[in-house]
Design an enzyme around this catalytic site. Structure first.
Site, short mmCIF file in Angstrom:
data_model
loop_
_atom_site.label_atom_id
_atom_site.label_comp_id
_atom_site.label_asym_id
_atom_site.label_seq_id
_atom_site.Cartn_x
_atom_site.Cartn_y
_atom_site.Cartn_z
N HIS A 114 0.83 -1.21 0.00
CA HIS A 114 0.00 0.00 0.00
C HIS A 114 0.85 1.25 0.00
O HIS A 114 2.06 1.24 0.28
CB HIS A 114 -0.94 0.00 1.22
CG HIS A 114 -0.23 0.05 2.55
ND1 HIS A 114 0.11 1.22 3.18
CD2 HIS A 114 0.21 -0.95 3.37
CE1 HIS A 114 0.71 0.96 4.33
NE2 HIS A 114 0.79 -0.35 4.46
N CYS B 185 2.98 -5.01 6.87
CA CYS B 185 2.66 -4.84 5.46
C CYS B 185 3.78 -4.09 4.75
O CYS B 185 4.69 -3.56 5.39
CB CYS B 185 1.34 -4.11 5.30
SG CYS B 185 -0.11 -5.12 5.72
#
Length: 562
Positions: free
Chosen positions: A466, A485
């Site tokens: 992301h 992440c």
């Protein structure tokens, strides 16, 4: 010991076997006709009696003496593989004939010497090394049928073992202790069939080479291992101790010439000067060395650079061996296109048509919250994604924040809390005893935790790539700051690249969509695999070897690597 059944080999192996003219129907005939011109004494062997004894041993679970130093592989599985192999050959021996040790054995023992450059120890597969029980086969003394069975089955085990270690990995089962290692080895290789065909082909070198991973990084790691081995045989690497980070252009010392020589060997770059005076060319070599070793490229001989510069060849080879072992734990068939994210390199690459077509920096999980390795597929791209706080961040970040600052913490972070009916609630009444009754989320936006673009990849651990509001991190050398992440440097560019088959998603249109602050899911129409891997050696954009920081101290946790 995991059964070796790699699907990557099935069709390709058939092609290789045809190319080298495998003719399995002539297996027994050729084995008997091969002359015994080997480096071992000629003997007189009753092969029929040996065959009968092999059958008796394998069918009755009789005692078979294997390599006494091998504790990593299951003798039960090896026995089952042997029973299947010898049953198909009417239990005839394949490593010996009427005159003793045959060329099959001689050629195989020579071929396995090459695995030293894979970071494996040939002595683990050569029954004559470190195993006095086999010394008797080197002399011309009289040997019994039972002795020849010992040799025959020992050689077969060696073949099955080296096959396992090259295709699956010698320490594959040991990686299961790492809860963050989720990569999958996709192997469905039939080593019994490979042994049959290897005998007929009489080309063990080619078969062993084919078992190695085909990823270009593995090939380069192995080439570097060989290069370092050659350096070791020459004059090794110089130790740098007489100069410090205070050197500047014009500084003169005999150690400068020594530094040039060391950098030339490290970078595999011809030395362009033997000068003992520091100049701009030397500063550029230092910067190039720092880049290839994951260091800050400041051109100074700081503490970190000097420490790296004085790492010896043996330690470099050990690092390469660890990472070649890790690559054997991965799948062997990397279907293109795929996304390749090496966690220690802190970069992501898009690979198609055997070339890197997109590359960008990443921010990965900090040491306390590792980014796990995984294999998955890119499902969709989300523009203006909302963020639902995952359990780990909720427990370790949000809850302590609420305890310190109450509802003000949520406002400062742009978070909202909801009860199980979906009603927004104040954070002042949420505490350690009831926080699991609430969900926390953040609205889409440029400053949201997910930024403006998210790349969804199905997996049980809610790991994805992301955008991020912390874009200042991408200029740093060390970029392990996330909660697990992977944050990407150029999310809009990457989204436009991945969706380039559609005119609806040029970079300009992606940027316009993000400004709407409306959540939009765009499913992928192409099949794109995603691989998060952990390799502390890597390749740069021009194919040079990089030695990287072991972010999570995983290298030291590979038990048994010597």
């Amino acid at each position: 010991m995991k059964p070796i059944k790699p699907n990557f080999i099935k069709e390709s192996l058939l092609c290789i076997l045809l190319m080298i003219h495998f003719t399995s129907c002539e297996f027994n005939k050729e084995n008997k006709e091969k002359p015994a011109k080997t480096n071992y004494p000629k003997a007189s062997v009753n092969t029929d009696a040996v065959a009968a004894l092999i059958k008796e041993n394998l069918n009755s679970n009789g005692t078979i003496e294997f390599n006494q130093h091998d504790t990593l592989h299951s003798d039960t599985l090896i026995r089952n593989q042997m029973l299947r192999f010898y049953s198909d050959q009417q239990f005839s021996p394949v490593w010996i004939n009427e005159n003793g040790i045959n060329l099959n054995a001689d050629n195989f023992l020579k071929a396995i010497e090459s695995v030293q450059f894979d970071g494996l120890n040939p002595a683990d597969y050569n029954i004559f090394k470190n195993n006095p029980a086999y010394d008797k086969f080197k002399s011309s003394q009289s040997l019994s049928d039972a002795d020849w069975v010992q040799f025959e089955l020992g050689m077969t085990k060696s073949f099955f073992t080296v096959s396992h270690d090259l295709v699956i990995g010698r320490y594959y089962n040991l990686n299961k202790s790492n809860k963050n290692w989720k990569n999958i080895n996709d192997s469905i290789f039939d080593e019994v069939d490979a042994l049959k065909k290897s005998m007929v082909a009489d080309n063990f070198e080619e078969v062993i080479n084919f078992m190695r991973p085909k990823h270009p990084w593995y090939t380069k790691f192995r080439e570097e291992y060989i290069r370092l081995e050659n350096l070791k045989k020459e004059d090794g690497l110089e130790t740098i101790s007489g100069i410090k980070d205070s050197i500047a252009i014009g500084f003169q010392s005999p150690d400068i010439a020594l530094l040039r020589k060391r950098l030339s060997k490290e970078l595999n770059h011809p030395i362009d000067s033997a000068s003992s005076i520091c100049d701009e060319g030397l500063i550029e070599l230092i910067k190039k060395y720092q880049f290839r070793n994951g260091l800050k490229t400041n051109g100074k001989l700081d503490t970190s650079t000097l420490k790296k510069l004085n790492v010896g060849i043996d330690n470099k080879q050990k690092t390469l061996a660890i990472n070649m072992e890790r690559m054997r734990w991965l799948r062997h068939d990397f279907k293109q296109p795929y996304i390749w994210a090496d966690i220690p390199k802190m970069e992501v690459e898009y690979v198609e048509n055997d070339s890197v077509q997109f590359n960008m920096r990443t921010v990965v999980g900090r040491p306390a919250r590792n980014t796990m390795t995984l294999d998955t597929k890119l499902k969709d791209i989300v523009f203006s994604p909302p963020w639902v706080v995952p359990p780990t961040i909720l427990r370790e970040d949000v809850l302590p924040g609420l305890s310190r600052r109450g509802g003000g913490y949520l406002a400062r972070k742009g978070l909202k809390a909801y009860d199980r009916r979906g009603r927004q609630v104040s954070g002042s009444g949420i505490n350690a005893s009831n926080y699991k009754n609430f969900s926390f989320s953040q609205a889409p936006g440029y400053r949201s935790s997910l930024g403006e673009v998210k790349f969804n990849m199905p997996n049980p651990w809610s790991i994805y790539m992301h955008d991020t509001p912390h874009r200042e991190d991408f200029v740093k050398t060390f970029r392990a700051y996330s909660s697990g992440c992977v944050r990407v440097h150029k999310p809009k560019e990457f989204a436009a690249f991945l969706l380039r088959d559609s005119a609806n998603y040029s970079y300009q249109k992606v940027d316009s969509i993000c400004k709407l602050r409306k959540t939009i899911f765009v499913p992928m129409t192409r099949d794109i695999n995603v691989h998060f891997v952990y390799l502390t050696t890597a390749l740069d954009s021009t194919g040079n070897i990089m030695f990287l920081k072991d972010l999570y101290n995983w290298d030291n946790k590979i038990i048994g690597m010597n």
